[in-house]
Design a protein around this motif. Structure first.
Motif, short mmCIF file in Angstrom:
data_model
loop_
_atom_site.label_atom_id
_atom_site.label_comp_id
_atom_site.label_asym_id
_atom_site.label_seq_id
_atom_site.Cartn_x
_atom_site.Cartn_y
_atom_site.Cartn_z
N UNK A 10 0.80 -1.22 0.10
CA UNK A 10 0.08 -0.04 0.06
C UNK A 10 0.84 1.30 0.18
N UNK A 11 1.91 1.25 0.86
CA UNK A 11 2.69 2.55 0.84
C UNK A 11 3.71 2.67 -0.25
N UNK A 12 4.28 1.68 -0.83
CA UNK A 12 5.12 1.51 -1.96
C UNK A 12 4.25 2.16 -3.17
N UNK A 13 3.21 1.40 -3.35
CA UNK A 13 2.44 1.90 -4.58
C UNK A 13 1.94 3.18 -4.61
N UNK A 14 1.48 3.63 -3.24
CA UNK A 14 1.01 5.01 -3.23
C UNK A 14 1.99 5.92 -3.41
N UNK A 15 3.22 5.89 -2.71
CA UNK A 15 4.29 6.84 -3.06
C UNK A 15 4.99 6.64 -4.58
N UNK A 117 21.15 3.73 7.35
CA UNK A 117 19.84 4.07 7.26
C UNK A 117 19.51 5.49 7.78
N UNK A 118 18.82 6.37 7.11
CA UNK A 118 18.85 7.86 7.29
C UNK A 118 17.43 8.26 8.22
N UNK A 119 16.35 7.28 8.07
CA UNK A 119 15.20 7.47 8.63
C UNK A 119 14.57 6.24 8.63
N UNK A 120 13.70 6.16 9.70
CA UNK A 120 12.72 4.85 10.07
C UNK A 120 11.23 5.55 10.12
N UNK A 121 10.40 4.80 9.36
CA UNK A 121 9.02 5.31 9.54
C UNK A 121 8.22 3.92 9.85
N UNK A 122 7.57 4.06 10.76
CA UNK A 122 6.39 3.29 11.46
C UNK A 122 4.99 3.77 11.31
N UNK A 123 4.41 3.51 10.14
CA UNK A 123 2.93 4.04 9.82
C UNK A 123 2.10 3.97 10.77
N UNK A 349 -3.08 5.42 6.78
CA UNK A 349 -1.64 5.07 7.16
C UNK A 349 -0.83 5.30 5.95
N UNK A 350 -1.21 5.07 4.74
CA UNK A 350 -0.13 5.23 3.73
C UNK A 350 0.11 6.74 3.13
N UNK A 351 -0.87 7.36 3.55
CA UNK A 351 -0.69 9.06 2.95
C UNK A 351 0.25 9.46 4.27
N UNK A 352 0.03 9.24 5.39
CA UNK A 352 0.88 9.89 6.57
C UNK A 352 2.31 9.08 6.13
N UNK A 353 2.50 7.89 5.89
CA UNK A 353 4.04 7.62 5.69
C UNK A 353 4.51 8.26 4.46
N UNK A 354 3.77 8.23 3.57
CA UNK A 354 4.24 8.82 2.02
C UNK A 354 4.58 10.13 2.38
N UNK A 355 3.71 10.88 3.22
CA UNK A 355 4.43 12.46 3.50
C UNK A 355 5.51 12.34 4.38
#
Length: 452
Positions: A10-15, A117-123, A349-355
């Motif tokens: 979901x996150x990868x395709x949205x991004x 790894x520059x950043x971690x994301x936990x949707x 969740x995916x838009x929050x993570x993508x942002x």
């Protein structure tokens, strides 16, 4: 800019879709051909059906010249491995999706940085933060705190009783007034307002203010009769529900209704140190809801994996007298429908993570970014660089493009609302609002440059 994404979930395709509309060079890698689902034919994306932890695959995908590598497969360990390999192969920045809360601890971040790894994301954590912020103010659709409340963004649905309807904003939001209107959703239109625009009944208006003036905003929009949230019922016991329950303020009481008995047992283990009550049952069962005190509950949060179920459950809760409802809506096609049905706060969740990921692509110093789904607008916190264009003239003389506005800034920890005469200085954290796909235009004003 070149971006390589591992994981066509979901996150990868949205991004990927987001980046393709922004005309970036995007490569999407997944070892499941069905998950790629014709992405390369429908969007300007290079789809690669291979393992994202294969060194050959990463080299063939051009990771060595990538500005950003994103690991968002379903598996945390795979994302970490892929990011480590991508960094070693030359990717300038990497970000990994995780599902272990321990990794987000500040003392662990240098460890991951050493891995490349520059950043971690936990949707789920990002979504839970949005949920809790929404519950803290029952009369607000969306809340976002900047610098621990030095500035606060409030999204508010305007009803009868609002004192500031049908008046030009220039008469309401002057230099000495404690708020600015930075975005308006009216029917299907998004407005980045000017001085002659007016607020109308049923608008969704976004206010920029400071924390001490929140009670004043509540008064002028006619929301003083809204009861504060103390009792919350959460339907669905997934990761987002767990994070929300664990971060809920002490004055709130939560009940989690979960239909799967085995998951209930796991929830009791995860929430052993928490006062949240876990109930085995169906959150759509009116008898169960009444038995658990729905009529004395101020907020209902629907977090199952089914958008339709969440929307219908929120509508049922509203009919039973719950004023504040929150629905997880992962299918973006349902977002406008949920708003039309007057579902209060909508979480995706995916838009929050993508942002969160998208802000890493900015060349200027961007500390935070959020996509406001309801108004088709973006808000970002830019730090003004020494010599940047935004520091050279008062705001009114900057010539900001149509659809871009500055709502406020934080200087030395203090929130300041911006007007036309404000002079932005290097180091200021500036809140910028703009229509979709205009952030890169705004970014140009904040980058360090000697030639303007």
């Amino acid at each position: 800019m070149k971006v390589v994404i591992a994981g066509a979930g979901a996150v990868g395709t949205h991004l990927s879709k987001l980046l393709s509309t922004e005309h970036h060079d995007c490569v999407l890698i997944d070892d499941d051909e069905d998950r790629l689902g014709g992405m390369d034919s429908n969007y300007d994306i290079m789809a690669v059906n291979a393992s994202p932890t294969s060194i050959k695959t990463l080299k063939d995908a051009g990771v060595g010249s990538a500005d950003l590598f994103v690991g968002v497969t379903r598996y945390e360990s795979r994302n970490i491995t892929a990011c480590t390999l991508a960094h070693a192969l030359g990717a300038k920045k990497t970000v990994a999706r995780i599902d272990n809360y321990e990794y987000l601890s500040p003392q662990n971040l240098p460890f991951f940085h050493d891995l490349g790894i520059d950043s971690l994301v936990y949707p789920e954590v990002l979504a839970a933060t949005d949920i809790i912020n929404g519950l803290k103010l029952s009369w607000v659709r969306q809340r976002w705190d900047v610098h621990d409340g030095a500035l606060v963004l409030l999204g508010i649905k305007l009803r009868e009783g609002c004192e500031i309807l049908n008046q030009p904003l220039k008469d309401l939001c002057g230099p000495d007034d404690p708020y600015h209107i930075v975005a308006i959703k009216r029917n299907n239109d998004t407005i980045i307002p000017g001085g002659m625009d007016e607020l109308q009944l049923h608008d969704l208006a976004y206010f920029m203010t400071t924390s001490e003036y929140i009670p004043y905003i509540r008064k002028i929009v006619g929301k003083e009769h809204y009861e504060d949230v103390h009792n919350v019922i959460i339907m669905g016991g997934g990761k987002t529900a767990v994070r929300a329950a664990l971060t809920m303020p002490d004055y709130m009481n939560a009940k989690i209704i979960e239909i799967d008995a085995a998951r209930c047992e796991r929830l009791n283990q995860l929430l052993a140190s928490n006062d949240a009550m876990v109930i085995h049952g169906d959150g759509r069962d009116l008898g169960l809801l009444n038995e658990e005190g729905i009529r004395h509950t101020q907020a209902f949060v629907a977090l199952t994996g089914n958008a339709e179920t969440n929307i219908l459950a929120c509508l049922t809760a509203k009919k039973l007298g719950v004023r504040k409802t929150v629905a997880m809506v992962e299918n973006l096609d349902y977002v406008s429908m949920a708003e039309g049905l007057d579902i209060g706060t909508i979480i995706n969740k995916k838009t929050v993570a993508a942002s969160h990921i998208f802000q890493m692509m900015m060349k200027a110093d961007v500390r935070n970014m959020r996509s406001l789904m309801m108004v088709e607008a973006d808000v970002a916190e830019f730090v003004a660089a020494e010599g940047s264009k935004v520091t050279r003239k008062p705001v009114k003389d900057l010539g900001l493009p149509f659809g871009i506005t500055i709502g406020g800034l934080v200087r030395d920890g203090k929130g300041i609302l911006v007007n036309g005469n404000t002079q932005i200085t290097p180091g200021d954290s500036v809140m910028v609002f703009c229509h979709k796909h205009q952030l890169e235009k705004a970014e140009k004003y904040f980058k360090k440059s000697l030639l303007w």
